[in-house]
Scaffold this motif. Structure first.
Motif, PDB file in Angstrom:
ATOM      1  N   LEU A 159      15.255   3.064  54.149  1.00 49.42           N
ATOM      2  CA  LEU A 159      14.469   3.914  55.022  1.00 49.42           C
ATOM      3  C   LEU A 159      13.067   3.342  55.186  1.00 49.42           C
ATOM      4  O   LEU A 159      12.561   2.634  54.314  1.00 49.42           O
ATOM      5  CB  LEU A 159      14.360   5.324  54.430  1.00 49.42           C
ATOM      6  CG  LEU A 159      15.664   6.101  54.210  1.00 49.42           C
ATOM      7  CD1 LEU A 159      15.367   7.408  53.485  1.00 49.42           C
ATOM      8  CD2 LEU A 159      16.383   6.363  55.515  1.00 49.42           C
ATOM      9  N   VAL A 161       9.242   4.352  55.022  1.00 55.02           N
ATOM     10  CA  VAL A 161       8.584   5.388  54.229  1.00 55.02           C
ATOM     11  C   VAL A 161       7.129   5.527  54.658  1.00 55.02           C
ATOM     12  O   VAL A 161       6.402   4.532  54.765  1.00 55.02           O
ATOM     13  CB  VAL A 161       8.664   5.057  52.721  1.00 55.02           C
ATOM     14  CG1 VAL A 161       7.883   6.085  51.909  1.00 55.02           C
ATOM     15  CG2 VAL A 161      10.125   5.022  52.273  1.00 55.02           C
ATOM     16  N   ASP A 186      16.538   5.946  49.638  1.00 56.83           N
ATOM     17  CA  ASP A 186      17.086   7.228  50.078  1.00 56.83           C
ATOM     18  C   ASP A 186      17.670   8.025  48.908  1.00 56.83           C
ATOM     19  O   ASP A 186      18.868   7.939  48.605  1.00 56.83           O
ATOM     20  CB  ASP A 186      18.165   7.030  51.154  1.00 56.83           C
ATOM     21  CG  ASP A 186      18.469   8.334  51.876  1.00 56.83           C
ATOM     22  OD1 ASP A 186      18.012   9.403  51.417  1.00 56.83           O
ATOM     23  OD2 ASP A 186      19.185   8.284  52.897  1.00 56.83           O
ATOM     24  N   ARG A 188      18.392  11.085  48.652  1.00 59.79           N
ATOM     25  CA  ARG A 188      19.236  12.229  49.008  1.00 59.79           C
ATOM     26  C   ARG A 188      20.712  11.949  48.724  1.00 59.79           C
ATOM     27  O   ARG A 188      21.165  10.798  48.769  1.00 59.79           O
ATOM     28  CB  ARG A 188      19.108  12.535  50.502  1.00 59.79           C
ATOM     29  CG  ARG A 188      17.729  12.847  51.011  1.00 59.79           C
ATOM     30  CD  ARG A 188      17.755  12.952  52.523  1.00 59.79           C
ATOM     31  NE  ARG A 188      18.221  11.701  53.126  1.00 59.79           N
ATOM     32  CZ  ARG A 188      18.635  11.572  54.387  1.00 59.79           C
ATOM     33  NH1 ARG A 188      18.649  12.641  55.173  1.00 59.79           N
ATOM     34  NH2 ARG A 188      19.027  10.400  54.860  1.00 59.79           N
ATOM     35  N   ASN A 193      22.214  15.215  55.688  1.00 65.83           N
ATOM     36  CA  ASN A 193      21.397  14.568  56.716  1.00 65.83           C
ATOM     37  C   ASN A 193      20.750  15.624  57.596  1.00 65.83           C
ATOM     38  O   ASN A 193      20.875  15.606  58.814  1.00 65.83           O
ATOM     39  CB  ASN A 193      22.248  13.613  57.551  1.00 65.83           C
ATOM     40  CG  ASN A 193      21.396  12.715  58.430  1.00 65.83           C
ATOM     41  OD1 ASN A 193      20.239  12.438  58.117  1.00 65.83           O
ATOM     42  ND2 ASN A 193      21.947  12.276  59.549  1.00 65.83           N
ATOM     43  N   VAL A 212      13.379  13.589  55.859  1.00 67.26           N
ATOM     44  CA  VAL A 212      13.971  12.365  56.391  1.00 67.26           C
ATOM     45  C   VAL A 212      14.508  12.663  57.783  1.00 67.26           C
ATOM     46  O   VAL A 212      15.294  13.597  57.977  1.00 67.26           O
ATOM     47  CB  VAL A 212      15.118  11.841  55.497  1.00 67.26           C
ATOM     48  CG1 VAL A 212      15.681  10.551  56.089  1.00 67.26           C
ATOM     49  CG2 VAL A 212      14.622  11.597  54.081  1.00 67.26           C
ATOM     50  N   LEU A 217      11.445   8.342  56.281  1.00 62.74           N
ATOM     51  CA  LEU A 217      11.153   9.322  55.231  1.00 62.74           C
ATOM     52  C   LEU A 217       9.648   9.555  55.205  1.00 62.74           C
ATOM     53  O   LEU A 217       8.871   8.609  55.042  1.00 62.74           O
ATOM     54  CB  LEU A 217      11.649   8.824  53.881  1.00 62.74           C
ATOM     55  CG  LEU A 217      11.509   9.770  52.682  1.00 62.74           C
ATOM     56  CD1 LEU A 217      12.598   9.463  51.641  1.00 62.74           C
ATOM     57  CD2 LEU A 217      10.136   9.643  52.009  1.00 62.74           C
TER      58      LEU A 217
END
Length: 222
Positions: A159, A161, A186, A188, A193, A212, A217
């Motif tokens: 991602l 950031v 990530d 998560r 999502n 996100v 993010l």
């Protein structure tokens, strides 16, 4: 066989959420190995200064439930596909043991704690029990050009950031880089999502909250 902790780990993560899913993925992450009183003798680590990496054998102590299924759903497969537990590094195993390779940064001799091993790149939660420490040996432990099963077949995109400048008042430059590289992976669950969902995780004594959306993010300015 009786097995008991020889040490415990000190980490910037006080919960398992957000911890990199493998050791070495975030090289800037600092942690330390604090020996139990019985092992606070420098003779236990004599010769360690000649090694660069260690293997840590530790307990998935944050998982209260034992494995009851022969299959698990690895995050790298999106949490949707099942594979055998012994074909993964899942924490949900018959014996909840973890294995991590970490880099030795330096060894500190403390008056109260004895030898403290400071390491980089660990994937352990704060307080994790460590059962054994072994040196990493390149000729035996490194294998070039080998297959890694489903891991070879799935890419793990990072991602972008965004971290607010306000965190600079609380975290050092190195800590900010460690946080950034951790969030790039990530944290998560891969089946979630929701761009409106706010996630949170502890890091270096602070609660980090983030959203996100579309591969970006954003850390929220609390």
């Amino acid at each position: 066989m009786d097995i008991f902790p020889i040490a415990h780990f000190r980490s910037p993560f006080t919960s398992k959420f957000g911890i990199p899913k493998q050791s070495g993925l975030v090289e800037e992450l600092r942690g330390s190995i604090i020996f139990e009183p019985k092992y606070r003798n420098s003779d236990y680590i004599r010769g360690l200064e000649d090694f660069d990496f260690l293997w840590l054998i530790w307990e998935f102590s944050a998982n209260p439930h034992r494995a009851v299924s022969p299959v698990v759903r690895p995050p790298v497969l999106g949490g949707n596909e099942r594979v055998g537990v012994f074909a993964t590094r899942s924490p949900f195993r018959p014996n909840p043991l973890g294995l991590s390779s970490v880099k030795i940064d330096h060894v500190e001799m403390s008056d109260s704690l004895g030898p403290v091993i400071h390491v980089l790149g660990a994937d352990l939660m704060d307080g994790t029990p460590i059962f054994d420490i072994k040196p990493y040996i390149a000729y035996a432990d490194s294998h070039v050009g080998v297959r890694s099963g489903f891991v070879d077949q799935r890419k793990w995109p990072k991602l972008s950031v965004v971290i607010p400048p306000s965190l600079e008042a609380f975290l050092s430059k190195e800590q900010l880089e460690a946080l950034r590289h951790t969030l790039e992976l990530d944290p998560r669950p891969h089946y979630q999502n929701d761009p409106q969902k706010v996630y949170g995780m502890p890091f270096e004594g602070r609660d980090i909250h983030f959203l996100v959306n579309d591969g970006v993010l954003t850390v929220l300015d609390d």
